[in-house]
Design a protein around this motif. Structure first.
Motif, short mmCIF file in Angstrom:
data_model
loop_
_atom_site.label_atom_id
_atom_site.label_comp_id
_atom_site.label_asym_id
_atom_site.label_seq_id
_atom_site.Cartn_x
_atom_site.Cartn_y
_atom_site.Cartn_z
N PRO A 126 -10.70 -19.18 24.96
CA PRO A 126 -10.46 -20.60 24.66
C PRO A 126 -10.19 -21.49 25.87
CG PRO A 126 -8.52 -19.30 24.14
CD PRO A 126 -9.59 -18.33 24.55
N TYR A 127 -9.97 -20.93 27.07
CA TYR A 127 -9.61 -21.77 28.20
C TYR A 127 -10.82 -22.29 28.96
CZ TYR A 127 -5.00 -20.14 27.08
OH TYR A 127 -3.84 -19.87 26.41
N LYS A 128 -11.74 -21.41 29.32
CA LYS A 128 -12.95 -21.84 30.03
C LYS A 128 -14.18 -21.80 29.13
CE LYS A 128 -11.49 -20.52 34.65
NZ LYS A 128 -11.79 -19.70 35.82
N GLY A 129 -14.11 -21.12 28.00
CA GLY A 129 -15.24 -21.04 27.08
C GLY A 129 -16.25 -19.97 27.46
N LYS A 130 -15.89 -19.08 28.38
CA LYS A 130 -16.81 -18.03 28.80
C LYS A 130 -16.88 -16.94 27.74
CE LYS A 130 -16.03 -16.40 32.85
NZ LYS A 130 -15.48 -15.98 34.15
N GLY A 131 -18.05 -16.29 27.64
CA GLY A 131 -18.23 -15.18 26.72
C GLY A 131 -19.55 -15.28 25.99
N ILE A 132 -19.71 -14.46 24.97
CA ILE A 132 -20.93 -14.46 24.15
C ILE A 132 -20.61 -15.21 22.86
CG2 ILE A 132 -22.62 -13.05 22.95
CD1 ILE A 132 -21.98 -10.79 24.86
N ARG A 133 -21.42 -16.22 22.57
CA ARG A 133 -21.22 -16.99 21.34
C ARG A 133 -22.54 -17.19 20.62
NH1 ARG A 133 -19.91 -22.84 24.01
NH2 ARG A 133 -18.52 -21.58 25.24
N PHE A 134 -22.45 -17.51 19.34
CA PHE A 134 -23.64 -17.84 18.56
C PHE A 134 -24.13 -19.22 19.01
CE2 PHE A 134 -21.34 -15.00 15.60
CZ PHE A 134 -22.29 -14.00 15.53
N VAL A 135 -25.44 -19.44 18.98
CA VAL A 135 -25.97 -20.74 19.36
C VAL A 135 -25.48 -21.78 18.35
CG1 VAL A 135 -28.09 -22.10 19.59
CG2 VAL A 135 -27.98 -19.81 20.55
N GLY A 136 -24.88 -22.83 18.84
CA GLY A 136 -24.35 -23.88 17.97
C GLY A 136 -22.90 -23.66 17.56
N GLU A 137 -22.29 -22.56 17.96
CA GLU A 137 -20.91 -22.27 17.59
C GLU A 137 -19.97 -23.14 18.43
OE1 GLU A 137 -17.77 -18.50 17.48
OE2 GLU A 137 -19.73 -18.24 18.41
N GLU A 138 -18.98 -23.74 17.77
CA GLU A 138 -17.98 -24.55 18.45
C GLU A 138 -16.78 -23.67 18.80
OE1 GLU A 138 -17.98 -27.90 19.24
OE2 GLU A 138 -20.09 -27.98 18.61
N ILE A 139 -16.40 -23.65 20.06
CA ILE A 139 -15.24 -22.89 20.50
C ILE A 139 -14.07 -23.86 20.64
CG2 ILE A 139 -14.30 -21.41 22.33
CD1 ILE A 139 -16.65 -20.19 20.78
N ARG A 140 -12.96 -23.54 19.98
CA ARG A 140 -11.78 -24.37 20.08
C ARG A 140 -11.14 -24.17 21.44
NH1 ARG A 140 -7.53 -24.22 15.30
NH2 ARG A 140 -6.09 -25.38 16.58
N ARG A 141 -11.06 -25.21 22.23
CA ARG A 141 -10.57 -25.11 23.59
C ARG A 141 -9.08 -25.43 23.64
NH1 ARG A 141 -14.95 -25.35 27.25
NH2 ARG A 141 -13.38 -24.84 28.79
N LYS A 142 -8.38 -24.78 24.57
CA LYS A 142 -6.96 -25.02 24.79
C LYS A 142 -6.76 -25.64 26.16
CE LYS A 142 -5.14 -21.10 22.17
NZ LYS A 142 -4.34 -19.88 22.31
N ALA A 143 -5.70 -26.41 26.30
CA ALA A 143 -5.36 -26.97 27.60
C ALA A 143 -4.69 -25.88 28.43
CB ALA A 143 -4.42 -28.16 27.44
N GLY A 144 -4.98 -25.86 29.72
CA GLY A 144 -4.38 -24.88 30.59
C GLY A 144 -2.96 -25.27 30.98
#
Length: 184
Positions: free
Chosen positions: A161-179
Motif C-alpha cells: 500500500p505504500y509504493k504500490g509495487k507488486g503484481i496486480r490485476f489490470v484495472g485493480e485499484e490499490i488503496r494507498r497509505k501515507a508514509g
C-alpha cells in the motif's frame, strides 16, 4: 425463491449439453469441453435451447445449491462459447515476466527467479513494452481455473500500500497509505 437459481441459461448455437448418470453435466462448444458433477438433488432440464434447474424443497441447503449450480453452469456455457481471460501487470523497478510455452518465469526483486508452470488447459502470454509495465495474460475456458492460477501468480508479490509495487490485476485499484512524516 432464488433469483439466480430460477433464471434460465440460454445456450448459444454450437453449444451442446448432455447430462449422464449421477448428474454429470458435460458442455461442449467451439472453444472446448467442460464437465461438472452436480448434486443429485438438483434436477436439470434442457428444453428449446435453454437450461433450467429445479430444486426439490425450500431447505436452505437446496436453495444455496440451486443458485450455485446455476452460476457454475452459466460460466461453463460462456467459457466454451466465448472463453475467459485475466491480465496481471507487474509494477516495480526491474520486475520482468517471460514465458517459454506454459512455463512462466518471473523476476520480482527476490534473489532468484520464480518459475511457475501454468496448467495445459490455459494459454499463457507475456507482453513487455518499453515504457509500460510487463503484463501476463491468461486465457482459457474454465473460469475457476483461471482465477485460481491468477491468484497464485499474484500471491508471489502482492501489491503493497505504500509504493504500490507488486503484481496486480489490470484495472485493480490499490488503496494507498501515507508514509511516515518527519518529526520537527
Amino acid at each position: 425463491m432464488s433469483r439466480i437459481g430460477k433464471s434460465e441459461i440460454a445456450l448459444p448455437s454450437g453449444v451442446e449439453v448432455s447430462v449422464s448418470k449421477g448428474n454429470m453435466v458435460t458442455i461442449k462448444g467451439p472453444k472446448g469441453e467442460l464437465k461438472e458433477q452436480i448434486d443429485p438433488d438438483i434436477s436439470i432440464k434442457n428444453e428449446d435451447g435453454k437450461l433450467t434447474l429445479d430444486r426439490p424443497t425450500e431447505q436452505k441447503r437446496h436453495k444455496s445449491m440451486h443458485g450455485l449450480y446455476n452460476s457454475i453452469l452459466r460460466n461453463m456455457v460462456i467459457g466454451v462459447s466465448e472463453g475467459f481471460s485475466k491480465q496481471l501487470e507487474l509494477v516495480g523497478v526491474g520486475y520482468r515476466a517471460s514465458n517459454s510455452g506454459n512455463l512462466l518465469e518471473l523476476s520480482l526483486g527476490y534473489s532468484h527467479p520464480i518459475m511457475f508452470y501454468i496448467p495445459d488447459e490455459l494459454k499463457l502470454e507475456t507482453v513487455t513494452e518499453k515504457g509500460k509495465n510487463p503484463t501476463v495474460k491468461l486465457e482459457g475456458v474454465d473460469k475457476q481455473l483461471i482465477g485460481q492460477v491468477a491468484a497464485k501468480i499474484r500471491a508471489f508479490r502482492k501489491p503493497e500500500p505504500y509504493k504500490g509495487k507488486g503484481i496486480r490485476f489490470v484495472g485493480e485499484e490499490i488503496r494507498r497509505k501515507a508514509g511516515k512524516t518527519a518529526a520537527k
